[in-house]
Design a protein around this motif. Sequence first.
Motif, mmCIF file in Angstrom:
data_model
loop_
_atom_site.group_PDB
_atom_site.id
_atom_site.type_symbol
_atom_site.label_atom_id
_atom_site.label_comp_id
_atom_site.label_asym_id
_atom_site.label_seq_id
_atom_site.Cartn_x
_atom_site.Cartn_y
_atom_site.Cartn_z
ATOM 1 N N ARG A 114 -76.965 -21.172 -22.760
ATOM 2 C CA ARG A 114 -75.807 -21.919 -22.258
ATOM 3 C C ARG A 114 -74.537 -21.354 -22.886
ATOM 4 N NH1 ARG A 114 -75.315 -27.767 -22.553
ATOM 5 N NH2 ARG A 114 -74.228 -27.459 -20.577
ATOM 6 N N GLY A 115 -73.534 -21.121 -22.046
ATOM 7 C CA GLY A 115 -72.301 -20.516 -22.528
ATOM 8 C C GLY A 115 -71.619 -21.303 -23.620
ATOM 9 N N CYS A 116 -71.701 -22.631 -23.561
ATOM 10 C CA CYS A 116 -71.006 -23.450 -24.555
ATOM 11 C C CYS A 116 -71.648 -23.344 -25.933
ATOM 12 C CB CYS A 116 -70.939 -24.907 -24.104
ATOM 13 S SG CYS A 116 -72.547 -25.688 -23.807
ATOM 14 N N GLN A 117 -72.792 -22.644 -26.032
ATOM 15 C CA GLN A 117 -73.416 -22.414 -27.333
ATOM 16 C C GLN A 117 -72.888 -21.146 -28.014
ATOM 17 O OE1 GLN A 117 -77.443 -22.105 -25.923
ATOM 18 N NE2 GLN A 117 -77.856 -24.302 -26.103
ATOM 19 N N LEU A 118 -72.140 -20.327 -27.278
ATOM 20 C CA LEU A 118 -71.707 -19.033 -27.823
ATOM 21 C C LEU A 118 -70.590 -19.188 -28.845
ATOM 22 C CD1 LEU A 118 -72.025 -15.980 -27.798
ATOM 23 C CD2 LEU A 118 -70.451 -15.894 -25.839
ATOM 24 N N LEU A 119 -69.600 -20.022 -28.567
ATOM 25 C CA LEU A 119 -68.521 -20.169 -29.528
ATOM 26 C C LEU A 119 -69.020 -20.755 -30.859
ATOM 27 C CD1 LEU A 119 -65.478 -19.780 -30.011
ATOM 28 C CD2 LEU A 119 -65.168 -22.156 -29.337
ATOM 29 N N PRO A 120 -69.847 -21.807 -30.849
ATOM 30 C CA PRO A 120 -70.403 -22.252 -32.129
ATOM 31 C C PRO A 120 -71.160 -21.146 -32.869
ATOM 32 C CG PRO A 120 -70.736 -23.941 -30.486
ATOM 33 C CD PRO A 120 -70.195 -22.729 -29.762
ATOM 34 N N ARG A 121 -71.830 -20.267 -32.142
ATOM 35 C CA ARG A 121 -72.500 -19.141 -32.769
ATOM 36 C C ARG A 121 -71.471 -18.231 -33.437
ATOM 37 N NH1 ARG A 121 -77.557 -16.631 -31.644
ATOM 38 N NH2 ARG A 121 -77.673 -14.485 -32.421
ATOM 39 N N MET A 122 -70.370 -17.973 -32.729
ATOM 40 C CA MET A 122 -69.305 -17.148 -33.289
ATOM 41 C C MET A 122 -68.735 -17.781 -34.563
ATOM 42 S SD MET A 122 -65.681 -16.188 -31.497
ATOM 43 C CE MET A 122 -64.568 -14.933 -32.135
ATOM 44 N N LEU A 123 -68.587 -19.106 -34.541
ATOM 45 C CA LEU A 123 -68.007 -19.821 -35.682
ATOM 46 C C LEU A 123 -69.022 -20.061 -36.792
ATOM 47 C CD1 LEU A 123 -65.852 -22.493 -33.800
ATOM 48 C CD2 LEU A 123 -65.196 -20.191 -34.531
ATOM 49 N N GLY A 124 -70.279 -19.703 -36.564
ATOM 50 C CA GLY A 124 -71.316 -19.897 -37.565
ATOM 51 C C GLY A 124 -71.721 -21.335 -37.741
ATOM 52 N N ARG A 125 -71.751 -22.075 -36.621
ATOM 53 C CA ARG A 125 -72.068 -23.511 -36.693
ATOM 54 C C ARG A 125 -73.314 -23.853 -35.883
ATOM 55 N NH1 ARG A 125 -65.906 -25.919 -36.050
ATOM 56 N NH2 ARG A 125 -64.980 -24.563 -37.643
#
Length: 403
Positions: free
Chosen positions: A392-403
Amino acid sequence: MRYVVLLCDGMADTPVEALGGKTPMEAANKPHMDALARRAEQGLVKTVDDPLPPGSDVANLSVMGYDPLRFYTGRSPLEALSIGVEMEADDVAFRCNLVTLSDAADYADRRMDDYCAGDISTEEARQLIQAVQESLGGDGLRFYPGVSYRHCLIVAGGESHPEHFTPPHDISGRVVGEFLPQGEDGARMRALMERSVAVLEAHPVNRARVARGLRPANSIWLWGCGKKPQLAQFSDLYGLRGSVISAVDLIKGIGIGAGMHVCEVPGATGYIDTNFEGKAAAAAAELRRGQEFVYVHVEAPDECGHRGETENKVRAIERIDGKILPVLTETLDALGEDYKLLILPDHPTPLAVRTHTRDAVPFLLYHKNGEVRGEETFSEAAAARTGLFIERGCQLLPRMLGR
Protein backbone atom coordinates in the motif's frame (compact mmCIF):
# COMPACT_ATOMS: atom_id res chain seq x y z
CA MET A 1 17.08 14.68 9.41
CA ARG A 2 15.54 16.20 6.28
CA TYR A 3 13.15 14.40 3.96
CA VAL A 4 12.50 15.19 0.28
CA VAL A 5 10.09 13.48 -2.11
CA LEU A 6 10.64 14.05 -5.84
CA LEU A 7 7.38 12.92 -7.44
CA CYS A 8 7.71 12.42 -11.21
CA ASP A 9 4.06 12.19 -12.21
CA GLY A 10 3.24 9.33 -14.59
CA MET A 11 6.92 8.53 -15.22
CA ALA A 12 6.54 4.73 -15.13
CA ASP A 13 5.74 3.04 -18.42
CA THR A 14 5.97 -0.17 -20.44
CA PRO A 15 8.54 -1.02 -23.15
CA VAL A 16 8.14 1.19 -26.22
CA GLU A 17 9.02 -0.06 -29.71
CA ALA A 18 10.18 3.40 -30.81
CA LEU A 19 12.70 3.33 -27.93
CA GLY A 20 14.14 -0.02 -28.94
CA GLY A 21 11.99 -1.93 -26.47
CA LYS A 22 13.00 0.26 -23.54
CA THR A 23 10.76 2.24 -21.24
CA PRO A 24 11.20 6.04 -21.11
CA MET A 25 12.94 5.61 -17.74
CA GLU A 26 15.39 3.16 -19.31
CA ALA A 27 15.92 5.27 -22.43
CA ALA A 28 16.43 8.55 -20.61
CA ASN A 29 19.93 9.84 -19.88
CA LYS A 30 19.56 10.34 -16.12
CA PRO A 31 23.00 10.11 -14.54
CA HIS A 32 21.98 11.67 -11.23
CA MET A 33 19.12 9.23 -10.55
CA ASP A 34 21.30 6.30 -11.59
CA ALA A 35 24.15 7.44 -9.34
CA LEU A 36 21.77 7.52 -6.38
CA ALA A 37 20.38 4.11 -7.38
CA ARG A 38 23.75 2.48 -6.74
CA ARG A 39 23.51 3.45 -3.08
CA ALA A 40 19.74 3.36 -2.61
CA GLU A 41 16.95 0.98 -1.76
CA GLN A 42 14.74 0.21 -4.75
CA GLY A 43 11.45 -1.60 -4.99
CA LEU A 44 7.89 -1.48 -6.24
CA VAL A 45 4.97 0.14 -4.46
CA LYS A 46 1.26 -0.09 -5.22
CA THR A 47 0.07 3.49 -4.83
CA VAL A 48 -3.57 2.90 -5.78
CA ASP A 49 -5.79 0.63 -3.69
CA ASP A 50 -7.96 -1.64 -5.84
CA PRO A 51 -11.35 -0.09 -4.94
CA LEU A 52 -10.19 3.39 -6.00
CA PRO A 53 -9.56 4.99 -9.41
CA PRO A 54 -5.91 5.16 -10.61
CA GLY A 55 -5.67 8.93 -10.52
CA SER A 56 -3.08 11.40 -9.31
CA ASP A 57 -5.41 12.36 -6.48
CA VAL A 58 -5.48 8.89 -4.89
CA ALA A 59 -1.83 8.16 -5.71
CA ASN A 60 -0.38 11.42 -4.38
CA LEU A 61 -2.44 11.23 -1.19
CA SER A 62 -1.01 7.76 -0.77
CA VAL A 63 2.61 8.79 -1.40
CA MET A 64 2.17 11.71 0.99
CA GLY A 65 1.31 9.26 3.73
CA TYR A 66 -2.48 9.58 3.76
CA ASP A 67 -4.60 6.44 3.60
CA PRO A 68 -6.92 7.10 0.63
CA LEU A 69 -9.47 4.61 1.95
CA ARG A 70 -9.85 6.93 4.92
CA PHE A 71 -9.23 10.42 3.51
CA TYR A 72 -10.20 10.38 -0.18
CA THR A 73 -13.46 12.20 -1.01
CA GLY A 74 -12.88 12.92 -4.70
CA ARG A 75 -10.45 14.81 -6.91
CA SER A 76 -12.08 18.17 -7.53
CA PRO A 77 -12.62 19.07 -3.85
CA LEU A 78 -8.84 19.00 -3.44
CA GLU A 79 -8.43 21.26 -6.46
CA ALA A 80 -11.09 23.58 -5.05
CA LEU A 81 -8.93 24.09 -1.96
CA SER A 82 -6.09 25.34 -4.15
CA ILE A 83 -8.33 27.75 -6.07
CA GLY A 84 -9.59 29.14 -2.76
CA VAL A 85 -13.16 27.90 -3.09
CA GLU A 86 -15.05 27.58 0.17
CA MET A 87 -17.20 24.45 0.16
CA GLU A 88 -20.20 23.71 2.36
CA ALA A 89 -20.77 20.21 3.70
CA ASP A 90 -23.49 19.48 1.12
CA ASP A 91 -21.61 20.96 -1.85
CA VAL A 92 -20.15 18.77 -4.58
CA ALA A 93 -17.11 19.87 -6.57
CA PHE A 94 -16.51 18.79 -10.17
CA ARG A 95 -13.35 19.11 -12.25
CA CYS A 96 -14.33 21.20 -15.26
CA ASN A 97 -11.96 20.65 -18.18
CA LEU A 98 -11.96 22.89 -21.21
CA VAL A 99 -11.71 20.40 -24.07
CA THR A 100 -11.72 20.29 -27.86
CA LEU A 101 -14.44 18.13 -29.39
CA SER A 102 -14.84 17.41 -33.08
CA ASP A 103 -17.78 18.77 -35.05
CA ALA A 104 -21.03 16.78 -35.15
CA ALA A 105 -24.71 17.65 -35.07
CA ASP A 106 -25.28 15.43 -32.02
CA TYR A 107 -23.06 16.02 -28.99
CA ALA A 108 -22.80 12.27 -28.41
CA ASP A 109 -21.30 11.81 -31.88
CA ARG A 110 -18.41 14.19 -31.24
CA ARG A 111 -14.87 12.91 -30.71
CA MET A 112 -12.52 13.87 -27.86
CA ASP A 113 -9.85 15.57 -29.97
CA ASP A 114 -7.97 17.16 -27.06
CA TYR A 115 -8.62 16.85 -23.32
CA CYS A 116 -6.68 20.10 -22.67
CA ALA A 117 -7.82 22.27 -25.63
CA GLY A 118 -4.34 22.70 -27.04
CA ASP A 119 -2.92 23.43 -23.56
CA ILE A 120 -4.93 26.64 -23.50
CA SER A 121 -3.43 29.56 -21.60
CA THR A 122 -4.71 30.44 -18.15
CA GLU A 123 -5.76 33.94 -19.23
CA GLU A 124 -7.75 32.67 -22.24
CA ALA A 125 -9.34 30.00 -20.08
CA ARG A 126 -10.31 32.52 -17.40
CA GLN A 127 -12.32 34.51 -19.94
CA LEU A 128 -14.06 31.38 -21.20
CA ILE A 129 -14.98 30.12 -17.72
CA GLN A 130 -16.29 33.57 -16.86
CA ALA A 131 -18.55 33.38 -19.93
CA VAL A 132 -19.72 29.90 -18.90
CA GLN A 133 -20.53 31.20 -15.41
CA GLU A 134 -22.51 34.11 -16.83
CA SER A 135 -24.51 31.84 -19.15
CA LEU A 136 -24.83 28.59 -17.18
CA GLY A 137 -24.11 29.54 -13.56
CA GLY A 138 -26.65 30.34 -10.88
CA ASP A 139 -29.33 28.12 -9.36
CA GLY A 140 -26.75 26.45 -7.13
CA LEU A 141 -24.06 26.24 -9.85
CA ARG A 142 -20.77 28.16 -9.54
CA PHE A 143 -17.92 27.91 -12.05
CA TYR A 144 -14.41 28.92 -10.89
CA PRO A 145 -11.34 29.44 -13.10
CA GLY A 146 -8.18 27.48 -12.36
CA VAL A 147 -4.98 26.98 -14.36
CA SER A 148 -4.82 26.28 -18.10
CA TYR A 149 -7.55 23.76 -18.96
CA ARG A 150 -8.29 22.75 -15.33
CA HIS A 151 -11.26 24.44 -13.66
CA CYS A 152 -13.93 23.82 -11.03
CA LEU A 153 -17.71 23.63 -10.77
CA ILE A 154 -19.42 23.69 -7.36
CA VAL A 155 -22.94 22.27 -7.16
CA ALA A 156 -24.88 23.18 -4.03
CA GLY A 157 -26.63 20.16 -2.56
CA GLY A 158 -25.42 17.92 -5.36
CA GLU A 159 -24.81 14.20 -5.53
CA SER A 160 -21.34 12.68 -5.66
CA HIS A 161 -21.07 9.56 -7.82
CA PRO A 162 -17.59 9.54 -9.37
CA GLU A 163 -18.32 6.26 -11.11
CA HIS A 164 -20.88 8.08 -13.29
CA PHE A 165 -18.20 10.28 -14.90
CA THR A 166 -15.23 9.62 -17.19
CA PRO A 167 -11.92 11.55 -17.19
CA PRO A 168 -11.46 13.12 -20.64
CA HIS A 169 -7.81 12.04 -20.87
CA ASP A 170 -9.04 8.44 -20.75
CA ILE A 171 -10.92 8.79 -24.04
CA SER A 172 -8.57 10.77 -26.29
CA GLY A 173 -9.51 10.24 -29.92
CA ARG A 174 -12.73 8.39 -29.08
CA VAL A 175 -16.37 9.28 -29.74
CA VAL A 176 -17.77 10.56 -26.44
CA GLY A 177 -21.30 9.10 -26.56
CA GLU A 178 -20.73 6.00 -24.42
CA PHE A 179 -18.65 8.00 -21.92
CA LEU A 180 -21.16 10.76 -21.15
CA PRO A 181 -22.27 11.15 -17.50
CA GLN A 182 -24.72 8.55 -16.26
CA GLY A 183 -27.45 8.54 -13.61
CA GLU A 184 -29.79 11.27 -12.41
CA ASP A 185 -26.97 13.59 -11.39
CA GLY A 186 -25.18 12.78 -14.62
CA ALA A 187 -28.11 13.90 -16.75
CA ARG A 188 -27.92 17.40 -15.29
CA MET A 189 -24.18 17.60 -15.82
CA ARG A 190 -24.47 16.26 -19.38
CA ALA A 191 -26.97 19.01 -20.15
CA LEU A 192 -24.46 21.61 -18.92
CA MET A 193 -21.74 20.13 -21.10
CA GLU A 194 -23.98 20.20 -24.17
CA ARG A 195 -25.15 23.77 -23.47
CA SER A 196 -21.58 24.97 -23.05
CA VAL A 197 -20.85 24.39 -26.76
CA ALA A 198 -22.99 27.32 -27.90
CA VAL A 199 -21.37 29.59 -25.30
CA LEU A 200 -17.80 28.62 -26.11
CA GLU A 201 -17.82 28.23 -29.90
CA ALA A 202 -19.04 31.80 -30.37
CA HIS A 203 -16.63 33.34 -27.86
CA PRO A 204 -14.00 35.77 -29.23
CA VAL A 205 -11.22 33.86 -27.48
CA ASN A 206 -12.01 30.71 -29.44
CA ARG A 207 -12.53 32.57 -32.69
CA ALA A 208 -9.08 34.09 -32.25
CA ARG A 209 -7.57 30.68 -31.45
CA VAL A 210 -9.05 29.16 -34.61
CA ALA A 211 -7.74 32.11 -36.65
CA ARG A 212 -4.25 31.38 -35.29
CA GLY A 213 -4.53 27.69 -36.17
CA LEU A 214 -5.02 26.61 -32.55
CA ARG A 215 -7.56 24.21 -31.14
CA PRO A 216 -10.66 25.89 -29.68
CA ALA A 217 -11.90 25.08 -26.19
CA ASN A 218 -15.38 24.35 -27.51
CA SER A 219 -16.88 22.40 -24.60
CA ILE A 220 -16.58 21.86 -20.88
CA TRP A 221 -16.17 18.30 -19.60
CA LEU A 222 -17.22 17.47 -16.02
CA TRP A 223 -15.71 14.68 -13.93
CA GLY A 224 -13.79 13.96 -10.69
CA CYS A 225 -16.65 14.91 -8.36
CA GLY A 226 -16.54 14.72 -4.58
CA LYS A 227 -17.50 16.22 -1.24
CA LYS A 228 -15.55 18.60 0.99
CA PRO A 229 -12.25 16.96 2.05
CA GLN A 230 -11.28 16.41 5.67
CA LEU A 231 -7.52 15.84 5.73
CA ALA A 232 -5.60 15.48 8.96
CA GLN A 233 -2.77 17.96 9.38
CA PHE A 234 0.55 16.61 8.12
CA SER A 235 2.35 17.99 11.17
CA ASP A 236 -0.07 16.14 13.47
CA LEU A 237 0.41 12.86 11.59
CA TYR A 238 4.19 12.98 11.21
CA GLY A 239 5.48 15.82 13.40
CA LEU A 240 7.25 17.55 10.50
CA ARG A 241 7.07 21.04 8.98
CA GLY A 242 6.26 20.44 5.33
CA SER A 243 6.19 22.27 2.00
CA VAL A 244 4.66 21.38 -1.37
CA ILE A 245 5.88 22.56 -4.78
CA SER A 246 3.69 21.87 -7.82
CA ALA A 247 2.15 23.52 -10.87
CA VAL A 248 -1.23 21.80 -10.57
CA ASP A 249 -4.14 22.69 -8.32
CA LEU A 250 -4.70 19.09 -7.24
CA ILE A 251 -1.33 18.76 -5.52
CA LYS A 252 -1.48 22.30 -4.15
CA GLY A 253 -4.92 21.49 -2.74
CA ILE A 254 -3.61 18.40 -0.96
CA GLY A 255 -0.85 20.56 0.52
CA ILE A 256 -3.30 23.22 1.68
CA GLY A 257 -5.66 20.62 3.14
CA ALA A 258 -2.73 19.00 4.93
CA GLY A 259 -1.65 22.32 6.44
CA MET A 260 1.66 22.47 4.57
CA HIS A 261 3.25 25.53 3.01
CA VAL A 262 2.44 25.66 -0.72
CA CYS A 263 4.97 27.46 -2.92
CA GLU A 264 4.05 29.41 -6.03
CA VAL A 265 6.58 29.08 -8.84
CA PRO A 266 6.33 31.55 -11.75
CA GLY A 267 6.28 29.78 -15.09
CA ALA A 268 5.29 26.40 -13.64
CA THR A 269 2.92 24.98 -16.27
CA GLY A 270 2.66 21.26 -15.60
CA TYR A 271 4.08 20.42 -19.03
CA ILE A 272 7.47 19.99 -20.72
CA ASP A 273 7.88 23.79 -20.83
CA THR A 274 7.50 24.14 -17.07
CA ASN A 275 10.00 26.12 -15.02
CA PHE A 276 12.16 23.21 -13.83
CA GLU A 277 14.81 25.57 -12.48
CA GLY A 278 12.19 27.56 -10.58
CA LYS A 279 10.86 24.45 -8.89
CA ALA A 280 14.36 23.41 -7.88
CA ALA A 281 15.09 26.87 -6.51
CA ALA A 282 11.84 26.90 -4.54
CA ALA A 283 12.64 23.51 -3.00
CA ALA A 284 16.14 24.66 -2.09
CA ALA A 285 14.75 27.80 -0.47
CA GLU A 286 12.29 25.77 1.61
CA LEU A 287 15.07 23.51 2.83
CA ARG A 288 17.33 26.41 3.68
CA ARG A 289 14.62 28.10 5.72
CA GLY A 290 14.28 25.01 7.89
CA GLN A 291 11.46 22.95 6.41
CA GLU A 292 11.93 19.31 7.37
CA PHE A 293 9.83 17.75 4.60
CA VAL A 294 9.62 19.01 1.00
CA TYR A 295 7.40 17.44 -1.66
CA VAL A 296 8.39 18.39 -5.21
CA HIS A 297 5.80 17.36 -7.80
CA VAL A 298 6.56 17.47 -11.54
CA GLU A 299 3.62 16.89 -13.87
CA ALA A 300 5.47 16.87 -17.21
CA PRO A 301 5.99 13.08 -17.73
CA ASP A 302 2.29 12.46 -17.12
CA GLU A 303 1.15 15.08 -19.62
CA CYS A 304 3.52 13.65 -22.24
CA GLY A 305 2.14 10.18 -21.56
CA HIS A 306 -1.43 11.37 -22.05
CA ARG A 307 -0.47 13.01 -25.33
CA GLY A 308 1.47 10.00 -26.59
CA GLU A 309 4.65 12.10 -26.92
CA THR A 310 7.44 9.55 -26.61
CA GLU A 311 10.41 11.86 -27.14
CA ASN A 312 8.99 14.51 -24.82
CA LYS A 313 8.38 11.98 -22.07
CA VAL A 314 12.02 10.92 -22.23
CA ARG A 315 13.05 14.58 -22.33
CA ALA A 316 10.88 15.39 -19.30
CA ILE A 317 12.64 12.70 -17.25
CA GLU A 318 16.01 14.00 -18.38
CA ARG A 319 15.11 17.55 -17.38
CA ILE A 320 13.99 16.43 -13.93
CA ASP A 321 17.29 14.59 -13.56
CA GLY A 322 19.41 17.45 -14.87
CA LYS A 323 17.62 20.56 -13.63
CA ILE A 324 15.96 19.57 -10.33
CA LEU A 325 17.69 16.57 -8.74
CA PRO A 326 21.24 18.04 -8.61
CA VAL A 327 19.94 21.20 -6.93
CA LEU A 328 18.16 19.11 -4.31
CA THR A 329 21.18 16.97 -3.47
CA GLU A 330 23.62 19.89 -3.51
CA THR A 331 21.37 21.90 -1.19
CA LEU A 332 20.89 18.97 1.16
CA ASP A 333 24.62 18.22 1.22
CA ALA A 334 25.42 21.86 1.93
CA LEU A 335 23.12 21.87 4.95
CA GLY A 336 25.42 19.29 6.50
CA GLU A 337 22.60 17.22 7.96
CA ASP A 338 21.55 13.65 7.34
CA TYR A 339 18.74 13.29 4.82
CA LYS A 340 16.58 10.87 2.89
CA LEU A 341 15.43 11.38 -0.68
CA LEU A 342 12.54 9.44 -2.21
CA ILE A 343 12.05 9.45 -6.00
CA LEU A 344 9.07 7.81 -7.70
CA PRO A 345 6.10 8.30 -9.99
CA ASP A 346 2.61 8.36 -8.54
CA HIS A 347 1.25 5.93 -11.15
CA PRO A 348 2.21 4.75 -14.64
CA THR A 349 0.94 6.70 -17.65
CA PRO A 350 1.99 4.34 -20.45
CA LEU A 351 2.42 5.83 -23.91
CA ALA A 352 0.69 2.79 -25.36
CA VAL A 353 -2.64 3.55 -23.64
CA ARG A 354 -2.22 7.31 -22.95
CA THR A 355 -3.92 7.10 -19.57
CA HIS A 356 -3.22 6.02 -16.01
CA THR A 357 -2.93 2.40 -14.93
CA ARG A 358 -2.98 0.96 -11.43
CA ASP A 359 0.23 -1.07 -11.77
CA ALA A 360 2.84 -0.81 -9.03
CA VAL A 361 5.51 1.83 -9.62
CA PRO A 362 9.28 1.82 -8.98
CA PHE A 363 10.65 3.82 -6.08
CA LEU A 364 14.17 4.82 -5.08
CA LEU A 365 14.88 5.63 -1.43
CA TYR A 366 18.30 7.17 -0.84
CA HIS A 367 19.71 7.73 2.66
CA LYS A 368 22.79 9.94 2.78
CA ASN A 369 24.28 8.11 5.76
CA GLY A 370 22.90 4.72 4.81
CA GLU A 371 24.87 1.77 3.56
CA VAL A 372 22.92 0.08 0.79
CA ARG A 373 24.30 -1.67 -2.26
CA GLY A 374 21.77 -0.83 -4.93
CA GLU A 375 21.15 -1.34 -8.63
CA GLU A 376 23.11 0.19 -11.49
CA THR A 377 20.11 2.17 -12.70
CA PHE A 378 16.69 3.37 -11.61
CA SER A 379 13.96 1.75 -13.70
CA GLU A 380 10.87 -0.38 -13.57
CA ALA A 381 12.88 -3.56 -14.24
CA ALA A 382 15.61 -2.71 -11.74
CA ALA A 383 13.04 -2.07 -9.03
CA ALA A 384 11.29 -5.36 -9.80
CA ARG A 385 14.57 -7.30 -9.59
CA THR A 386 15.05 -6.36 -5.94
CA GLY A 387 11.95 -8.30 -4.91
CA LEU A 388 10.90 -5.52 -2.52
CA PHE A 389 7.18 -4.81 -2.79
CA ILE A 390 5.17 -2.36 -0.68
CA GLU A 391 1.52 -3.40 -0.77
CA ARG A 392 0.00 0.00 0.00
CA GLY A 393 1.37 3.38 -1.01
CA CYS A 394 0.51 5.01 2.31
CA GLN A 395 3.02 2.64 3.96
CA LEU A 396 5.96 4.07 1.99
CA LEU A 397 6.33 7.41 3.74
CA PRO A 398 6.37 5.83 7.22
CA ARG A 399 9.07 3.50 5.88
CA MET A 400 11.04 6.54 4.71
CA LEU A 401 10.62 8.16 8.13
CA GLY A 402 11.66 4.95 9.90
CA ARG A 403 8.33 4.47 11.64
